[in-house]
Motif scaffolding. Structure first.
Motif, PDB file in Angstrom:
ATOM      1  N   UNK A 109     -18.812 -12.353   0.037  1.00 36.41           N
ATOM      2  CA  UNK A 109     -17.751 -11.933  -0.882  1.00 36.41           C
ATOM      3  C   UNK A 109     -16.524 -11.534  -0.073  1.00 36.41           C
ATOM      4  N   UNK A 110     -15.389 -11.442  -0.756  1.00 39.93           N
ATOM      5  CA  UNK A 110     -14.154 -10.991  -0.114  1.00 39.93           C
ATOM      6  C   UNK A 110     -13.294 -10.297  -1.149  1.00 39.93           C
ATOM      7  N   UNK A 111     -12.333  -9.518  -0.680  1.00 45.00           N
ATOM      8  CA  UNK A 111     -11.410  -8.856  -1.580  1.00 45.00           C
ATOM      9  C   UNK A 111     -10.531  -9.884  -2.277  1.00 45.00           C
ATOM     10  N   UNK A 112     -10.240  -9.667  -3.538  1.00 47.25           N
ATOM     11  CA  UNK A 112      -9.380 -10.594  -4.282  1.00 47.25           C
ATOM     12  C   UNK A 112      -8.001 -10.641  -3.632  1.00 47.25           C
ATOM     13  N   UNK A 113      -7.360 -11.794  -3.610  1.00 41.72           N
ATOM     14  CA  UNK A 113      -6.080 -11.935  -2.915  1.00 41.72           C
ATOM     15  C   UNK A 113      -4.933 -11.138  -3.517  1.00 41.72           C
ATOM     16  N   UNK A 114      -5.087 -10.656  -4.772  1.00 42.79           N
ATOM     17  CA  UNK A 114      -3.995  -9.902  -5.396  1.00 42.79           C
ATOM     18  C   UNK A 114      -3.985  -8.429  -5.015  1.00 42.79           C
ATOM     19  N   UNK A 115      -4.862  -8.048  -4.078  1.00 42.68           N
ATOM     20  CA  UNK A 115      -4.911  -6.667  -3.576  1.00 42.68           C
ATOM     21  C   UNK A 115      -5.112  -5.658  -4.699  1.00 42.68           C
ATOM     22  N   UNK A 116      -5.973  -6.039  -5.657  1.00 44.00           N
ATOM     23  CA  UNK A 116      -6.212  -5.191  -6.823  1.00 44.00           C
ATOM     24  C   UNK A 116      -7.433  -4.311  -6.671  1.00 44.00           C
ATOM     25  N   UNK A 117      -8.112  -4.410  -5.525  1.00 43.91           N
ATOM     26  CA  UNK A 117      -9.335  -3.656  -5.339  1.00 43.91           C
ATOM     27  C   UNK A 117     -10.547  -4.328  -5.954  1.00 43.91           C
ATOM     28  N   UNK A 118     -10.340  -5.546  -6.460  1.00 45.57           N
ATOM     29  CA  UNK A 118     -11.452  -6.287  -7.046  1.00 45.57           C
ATOM     30  C   UNK A 118     -12.015  -7.291  -6.029  1.00 45.57           C
ATOM     31  N   UNK A 119     -13.158  -7.883  -6.389  1.00 46.84           N
ATOM     32  CA  UNK A 119     -13.887  -8.726  -5.445  1.00 46.84           C
ATOM     33  C   UNK A 119     -14.173 -10.098  -6.052  1.00 46.84           C
ATOM     34  N   UNK A 120     -14.228 -11.104  -5.169  1.00 51.39           N
ATOM     35  CA  UNK A 120     -14.603 -12.460  -5.565  1.00 51.39           C
ATOM     36  C   UNK A 120     -15.604 -12.986  -4.540  1.00 51.39           C
ATOM     37  N   UNK A 121     -16.350 -14.020  -4.910  1.00 57.26           N
ATOM     38  CA  UNK A 121     -17.281 -14.615  -3.958  1.00 57.26           C
ATOM     39  C   UNK A 121     -16.534 -15.638  -3.101  1.00 57.26           C
ATOM     40  N   UNK A 122     -17.074 -15.922  -1.943  1.00 55.51           N
ATOM     41  CA  UNK A 122     -16.518 -16.948  -1.053  1.00 55.51           C
ATOM     42  C   UNK A 122     -17.183 -18.292  -1.356  1.00 55.51           C
ATOM     43  N   UNK A 123     -16.847 -19.306  -0.575  1.00 56.69           N
ATOM     44  CA  UNK A 123     -17.453 -20.622  -0.755  1.00 56.69           C
ATOM     45  C   UNK A 123     -18.788 -20.784  -0.058  1.00 56.69           C
TER      46      UNK A 123
END
Length: 249
Positions: free
Chosen positions: A51-65
């Motif tokens: 996982x990584x931090x969302x690019x919008x610097x919102x403190x949210x998370x997304x999965x990687x590839x």
């Protein structure tokens, strides 16, 4: 890490995948788990590349590839086995030597299939063995098939010497890569293990033409002598062509 910790981390990953971009508070609520525990899991998953931090610097998370890459490799591996193994079995019968089939995994290859030589003295690697790109024949065949910029990334690393014959000098490896590209197959003479010679080719699968595997003919250097290199290389290339045709390369 305990079993419970691993289970929690997997649940966190699954929730991120389902709700991405997912925030810490939302994840904790969905999982009914303390925020501090979820945060630790996120940091662990981030360090492992899942996982990584969302690019919008919102403190949210997304999965990687990473999950997609592994899933694709598993699917490719299943199709590859079904198509390749009968052809590789013929190659094993023709040469009388061990055949190793490997898939890329990160910066190495992983051995997924082995067809053993009937000879008592033979090459043998356990399934799951990780093969270095600069020293194994499968690794060199795969390396030579990559774009130049990816090859340079490999050559900038500290390349360990597996035997006295292992080539670790970047310039010498560049020359060898050019030779592999010209003739279509790689040759290693006692570079990964003393007394073992191997000849390998890379497999390009699908319409993308991306290299997805490699296989080698391996055996004692006393038996696989230089006068056999061209013949074994030709047979390996013929097997490669047949496998790639069936898999739509």
């Amino acid at each position: 890490m305990s079993v419970n910790s691993v289970t929690t981390a997997l649940r966190v990953f699954e929730e991120v995948a389902a709700a991405q971009p997912a925030g810490l508070s939302d994840l904790a609520r969905r999982l009914d788990t303390p925020k501090s525990t979820v945060q630790r899991c996120l940091k662990t998953l981030e360090a492992a590349g899942w996982v990584r931090a969302a690019p919008d610097d919102s403190g949210r998370w997304v999965i990687t590839g990473k999950a997609f890459s592994i899933g694709s490799a598993v699917a490719a591996g299943a199709d590859l086995r079904a198509v390749a193994m009968p052809i590789l079995s013929e190659l094993q019968a023709q040469t009388g030597e061990t055949i190793h089939l490997a898939l890329p995994d990160g910066d190495e290859l992983v051995l997924i299939e082995r067809l053993d030589s009937p000879h008592q003295l033979r090459a043998f690697l356990p399934l799951g063995t990780r093969l270095p790109l600069h020293a194994a024949s499968n690794g060199k065949a795969y390396l030579a098939s990559l774009p130049d910029n990816e090859i340079e990334e490999v050559l900038r690393r500290d390349l360990d010497r597996r035997t006295p014959r292992t080539i670790t000098d970047p310039d010498a490896l560049r020359e060898e890569i050019a030779e592999i590209r010209a003739r279509g197959y790689a040759i290693t003479e006692q570079e990964l293990h003393d007394g073992i010679t191997a000849i390998a080719v890379a497999l390009r699968l699908g319409r993308s033409g991306r290299t997805a595997a490699s296989f080698s003919i391996s055996g004692p250097s006393l038996r696989i002598t230089p006068d056999l290199y061209e013949d074994y290389g030709r047979q390996a290339l013929e097997a490669k062509t047949r496998i790639e045709r069936f898999l739509g390369a």
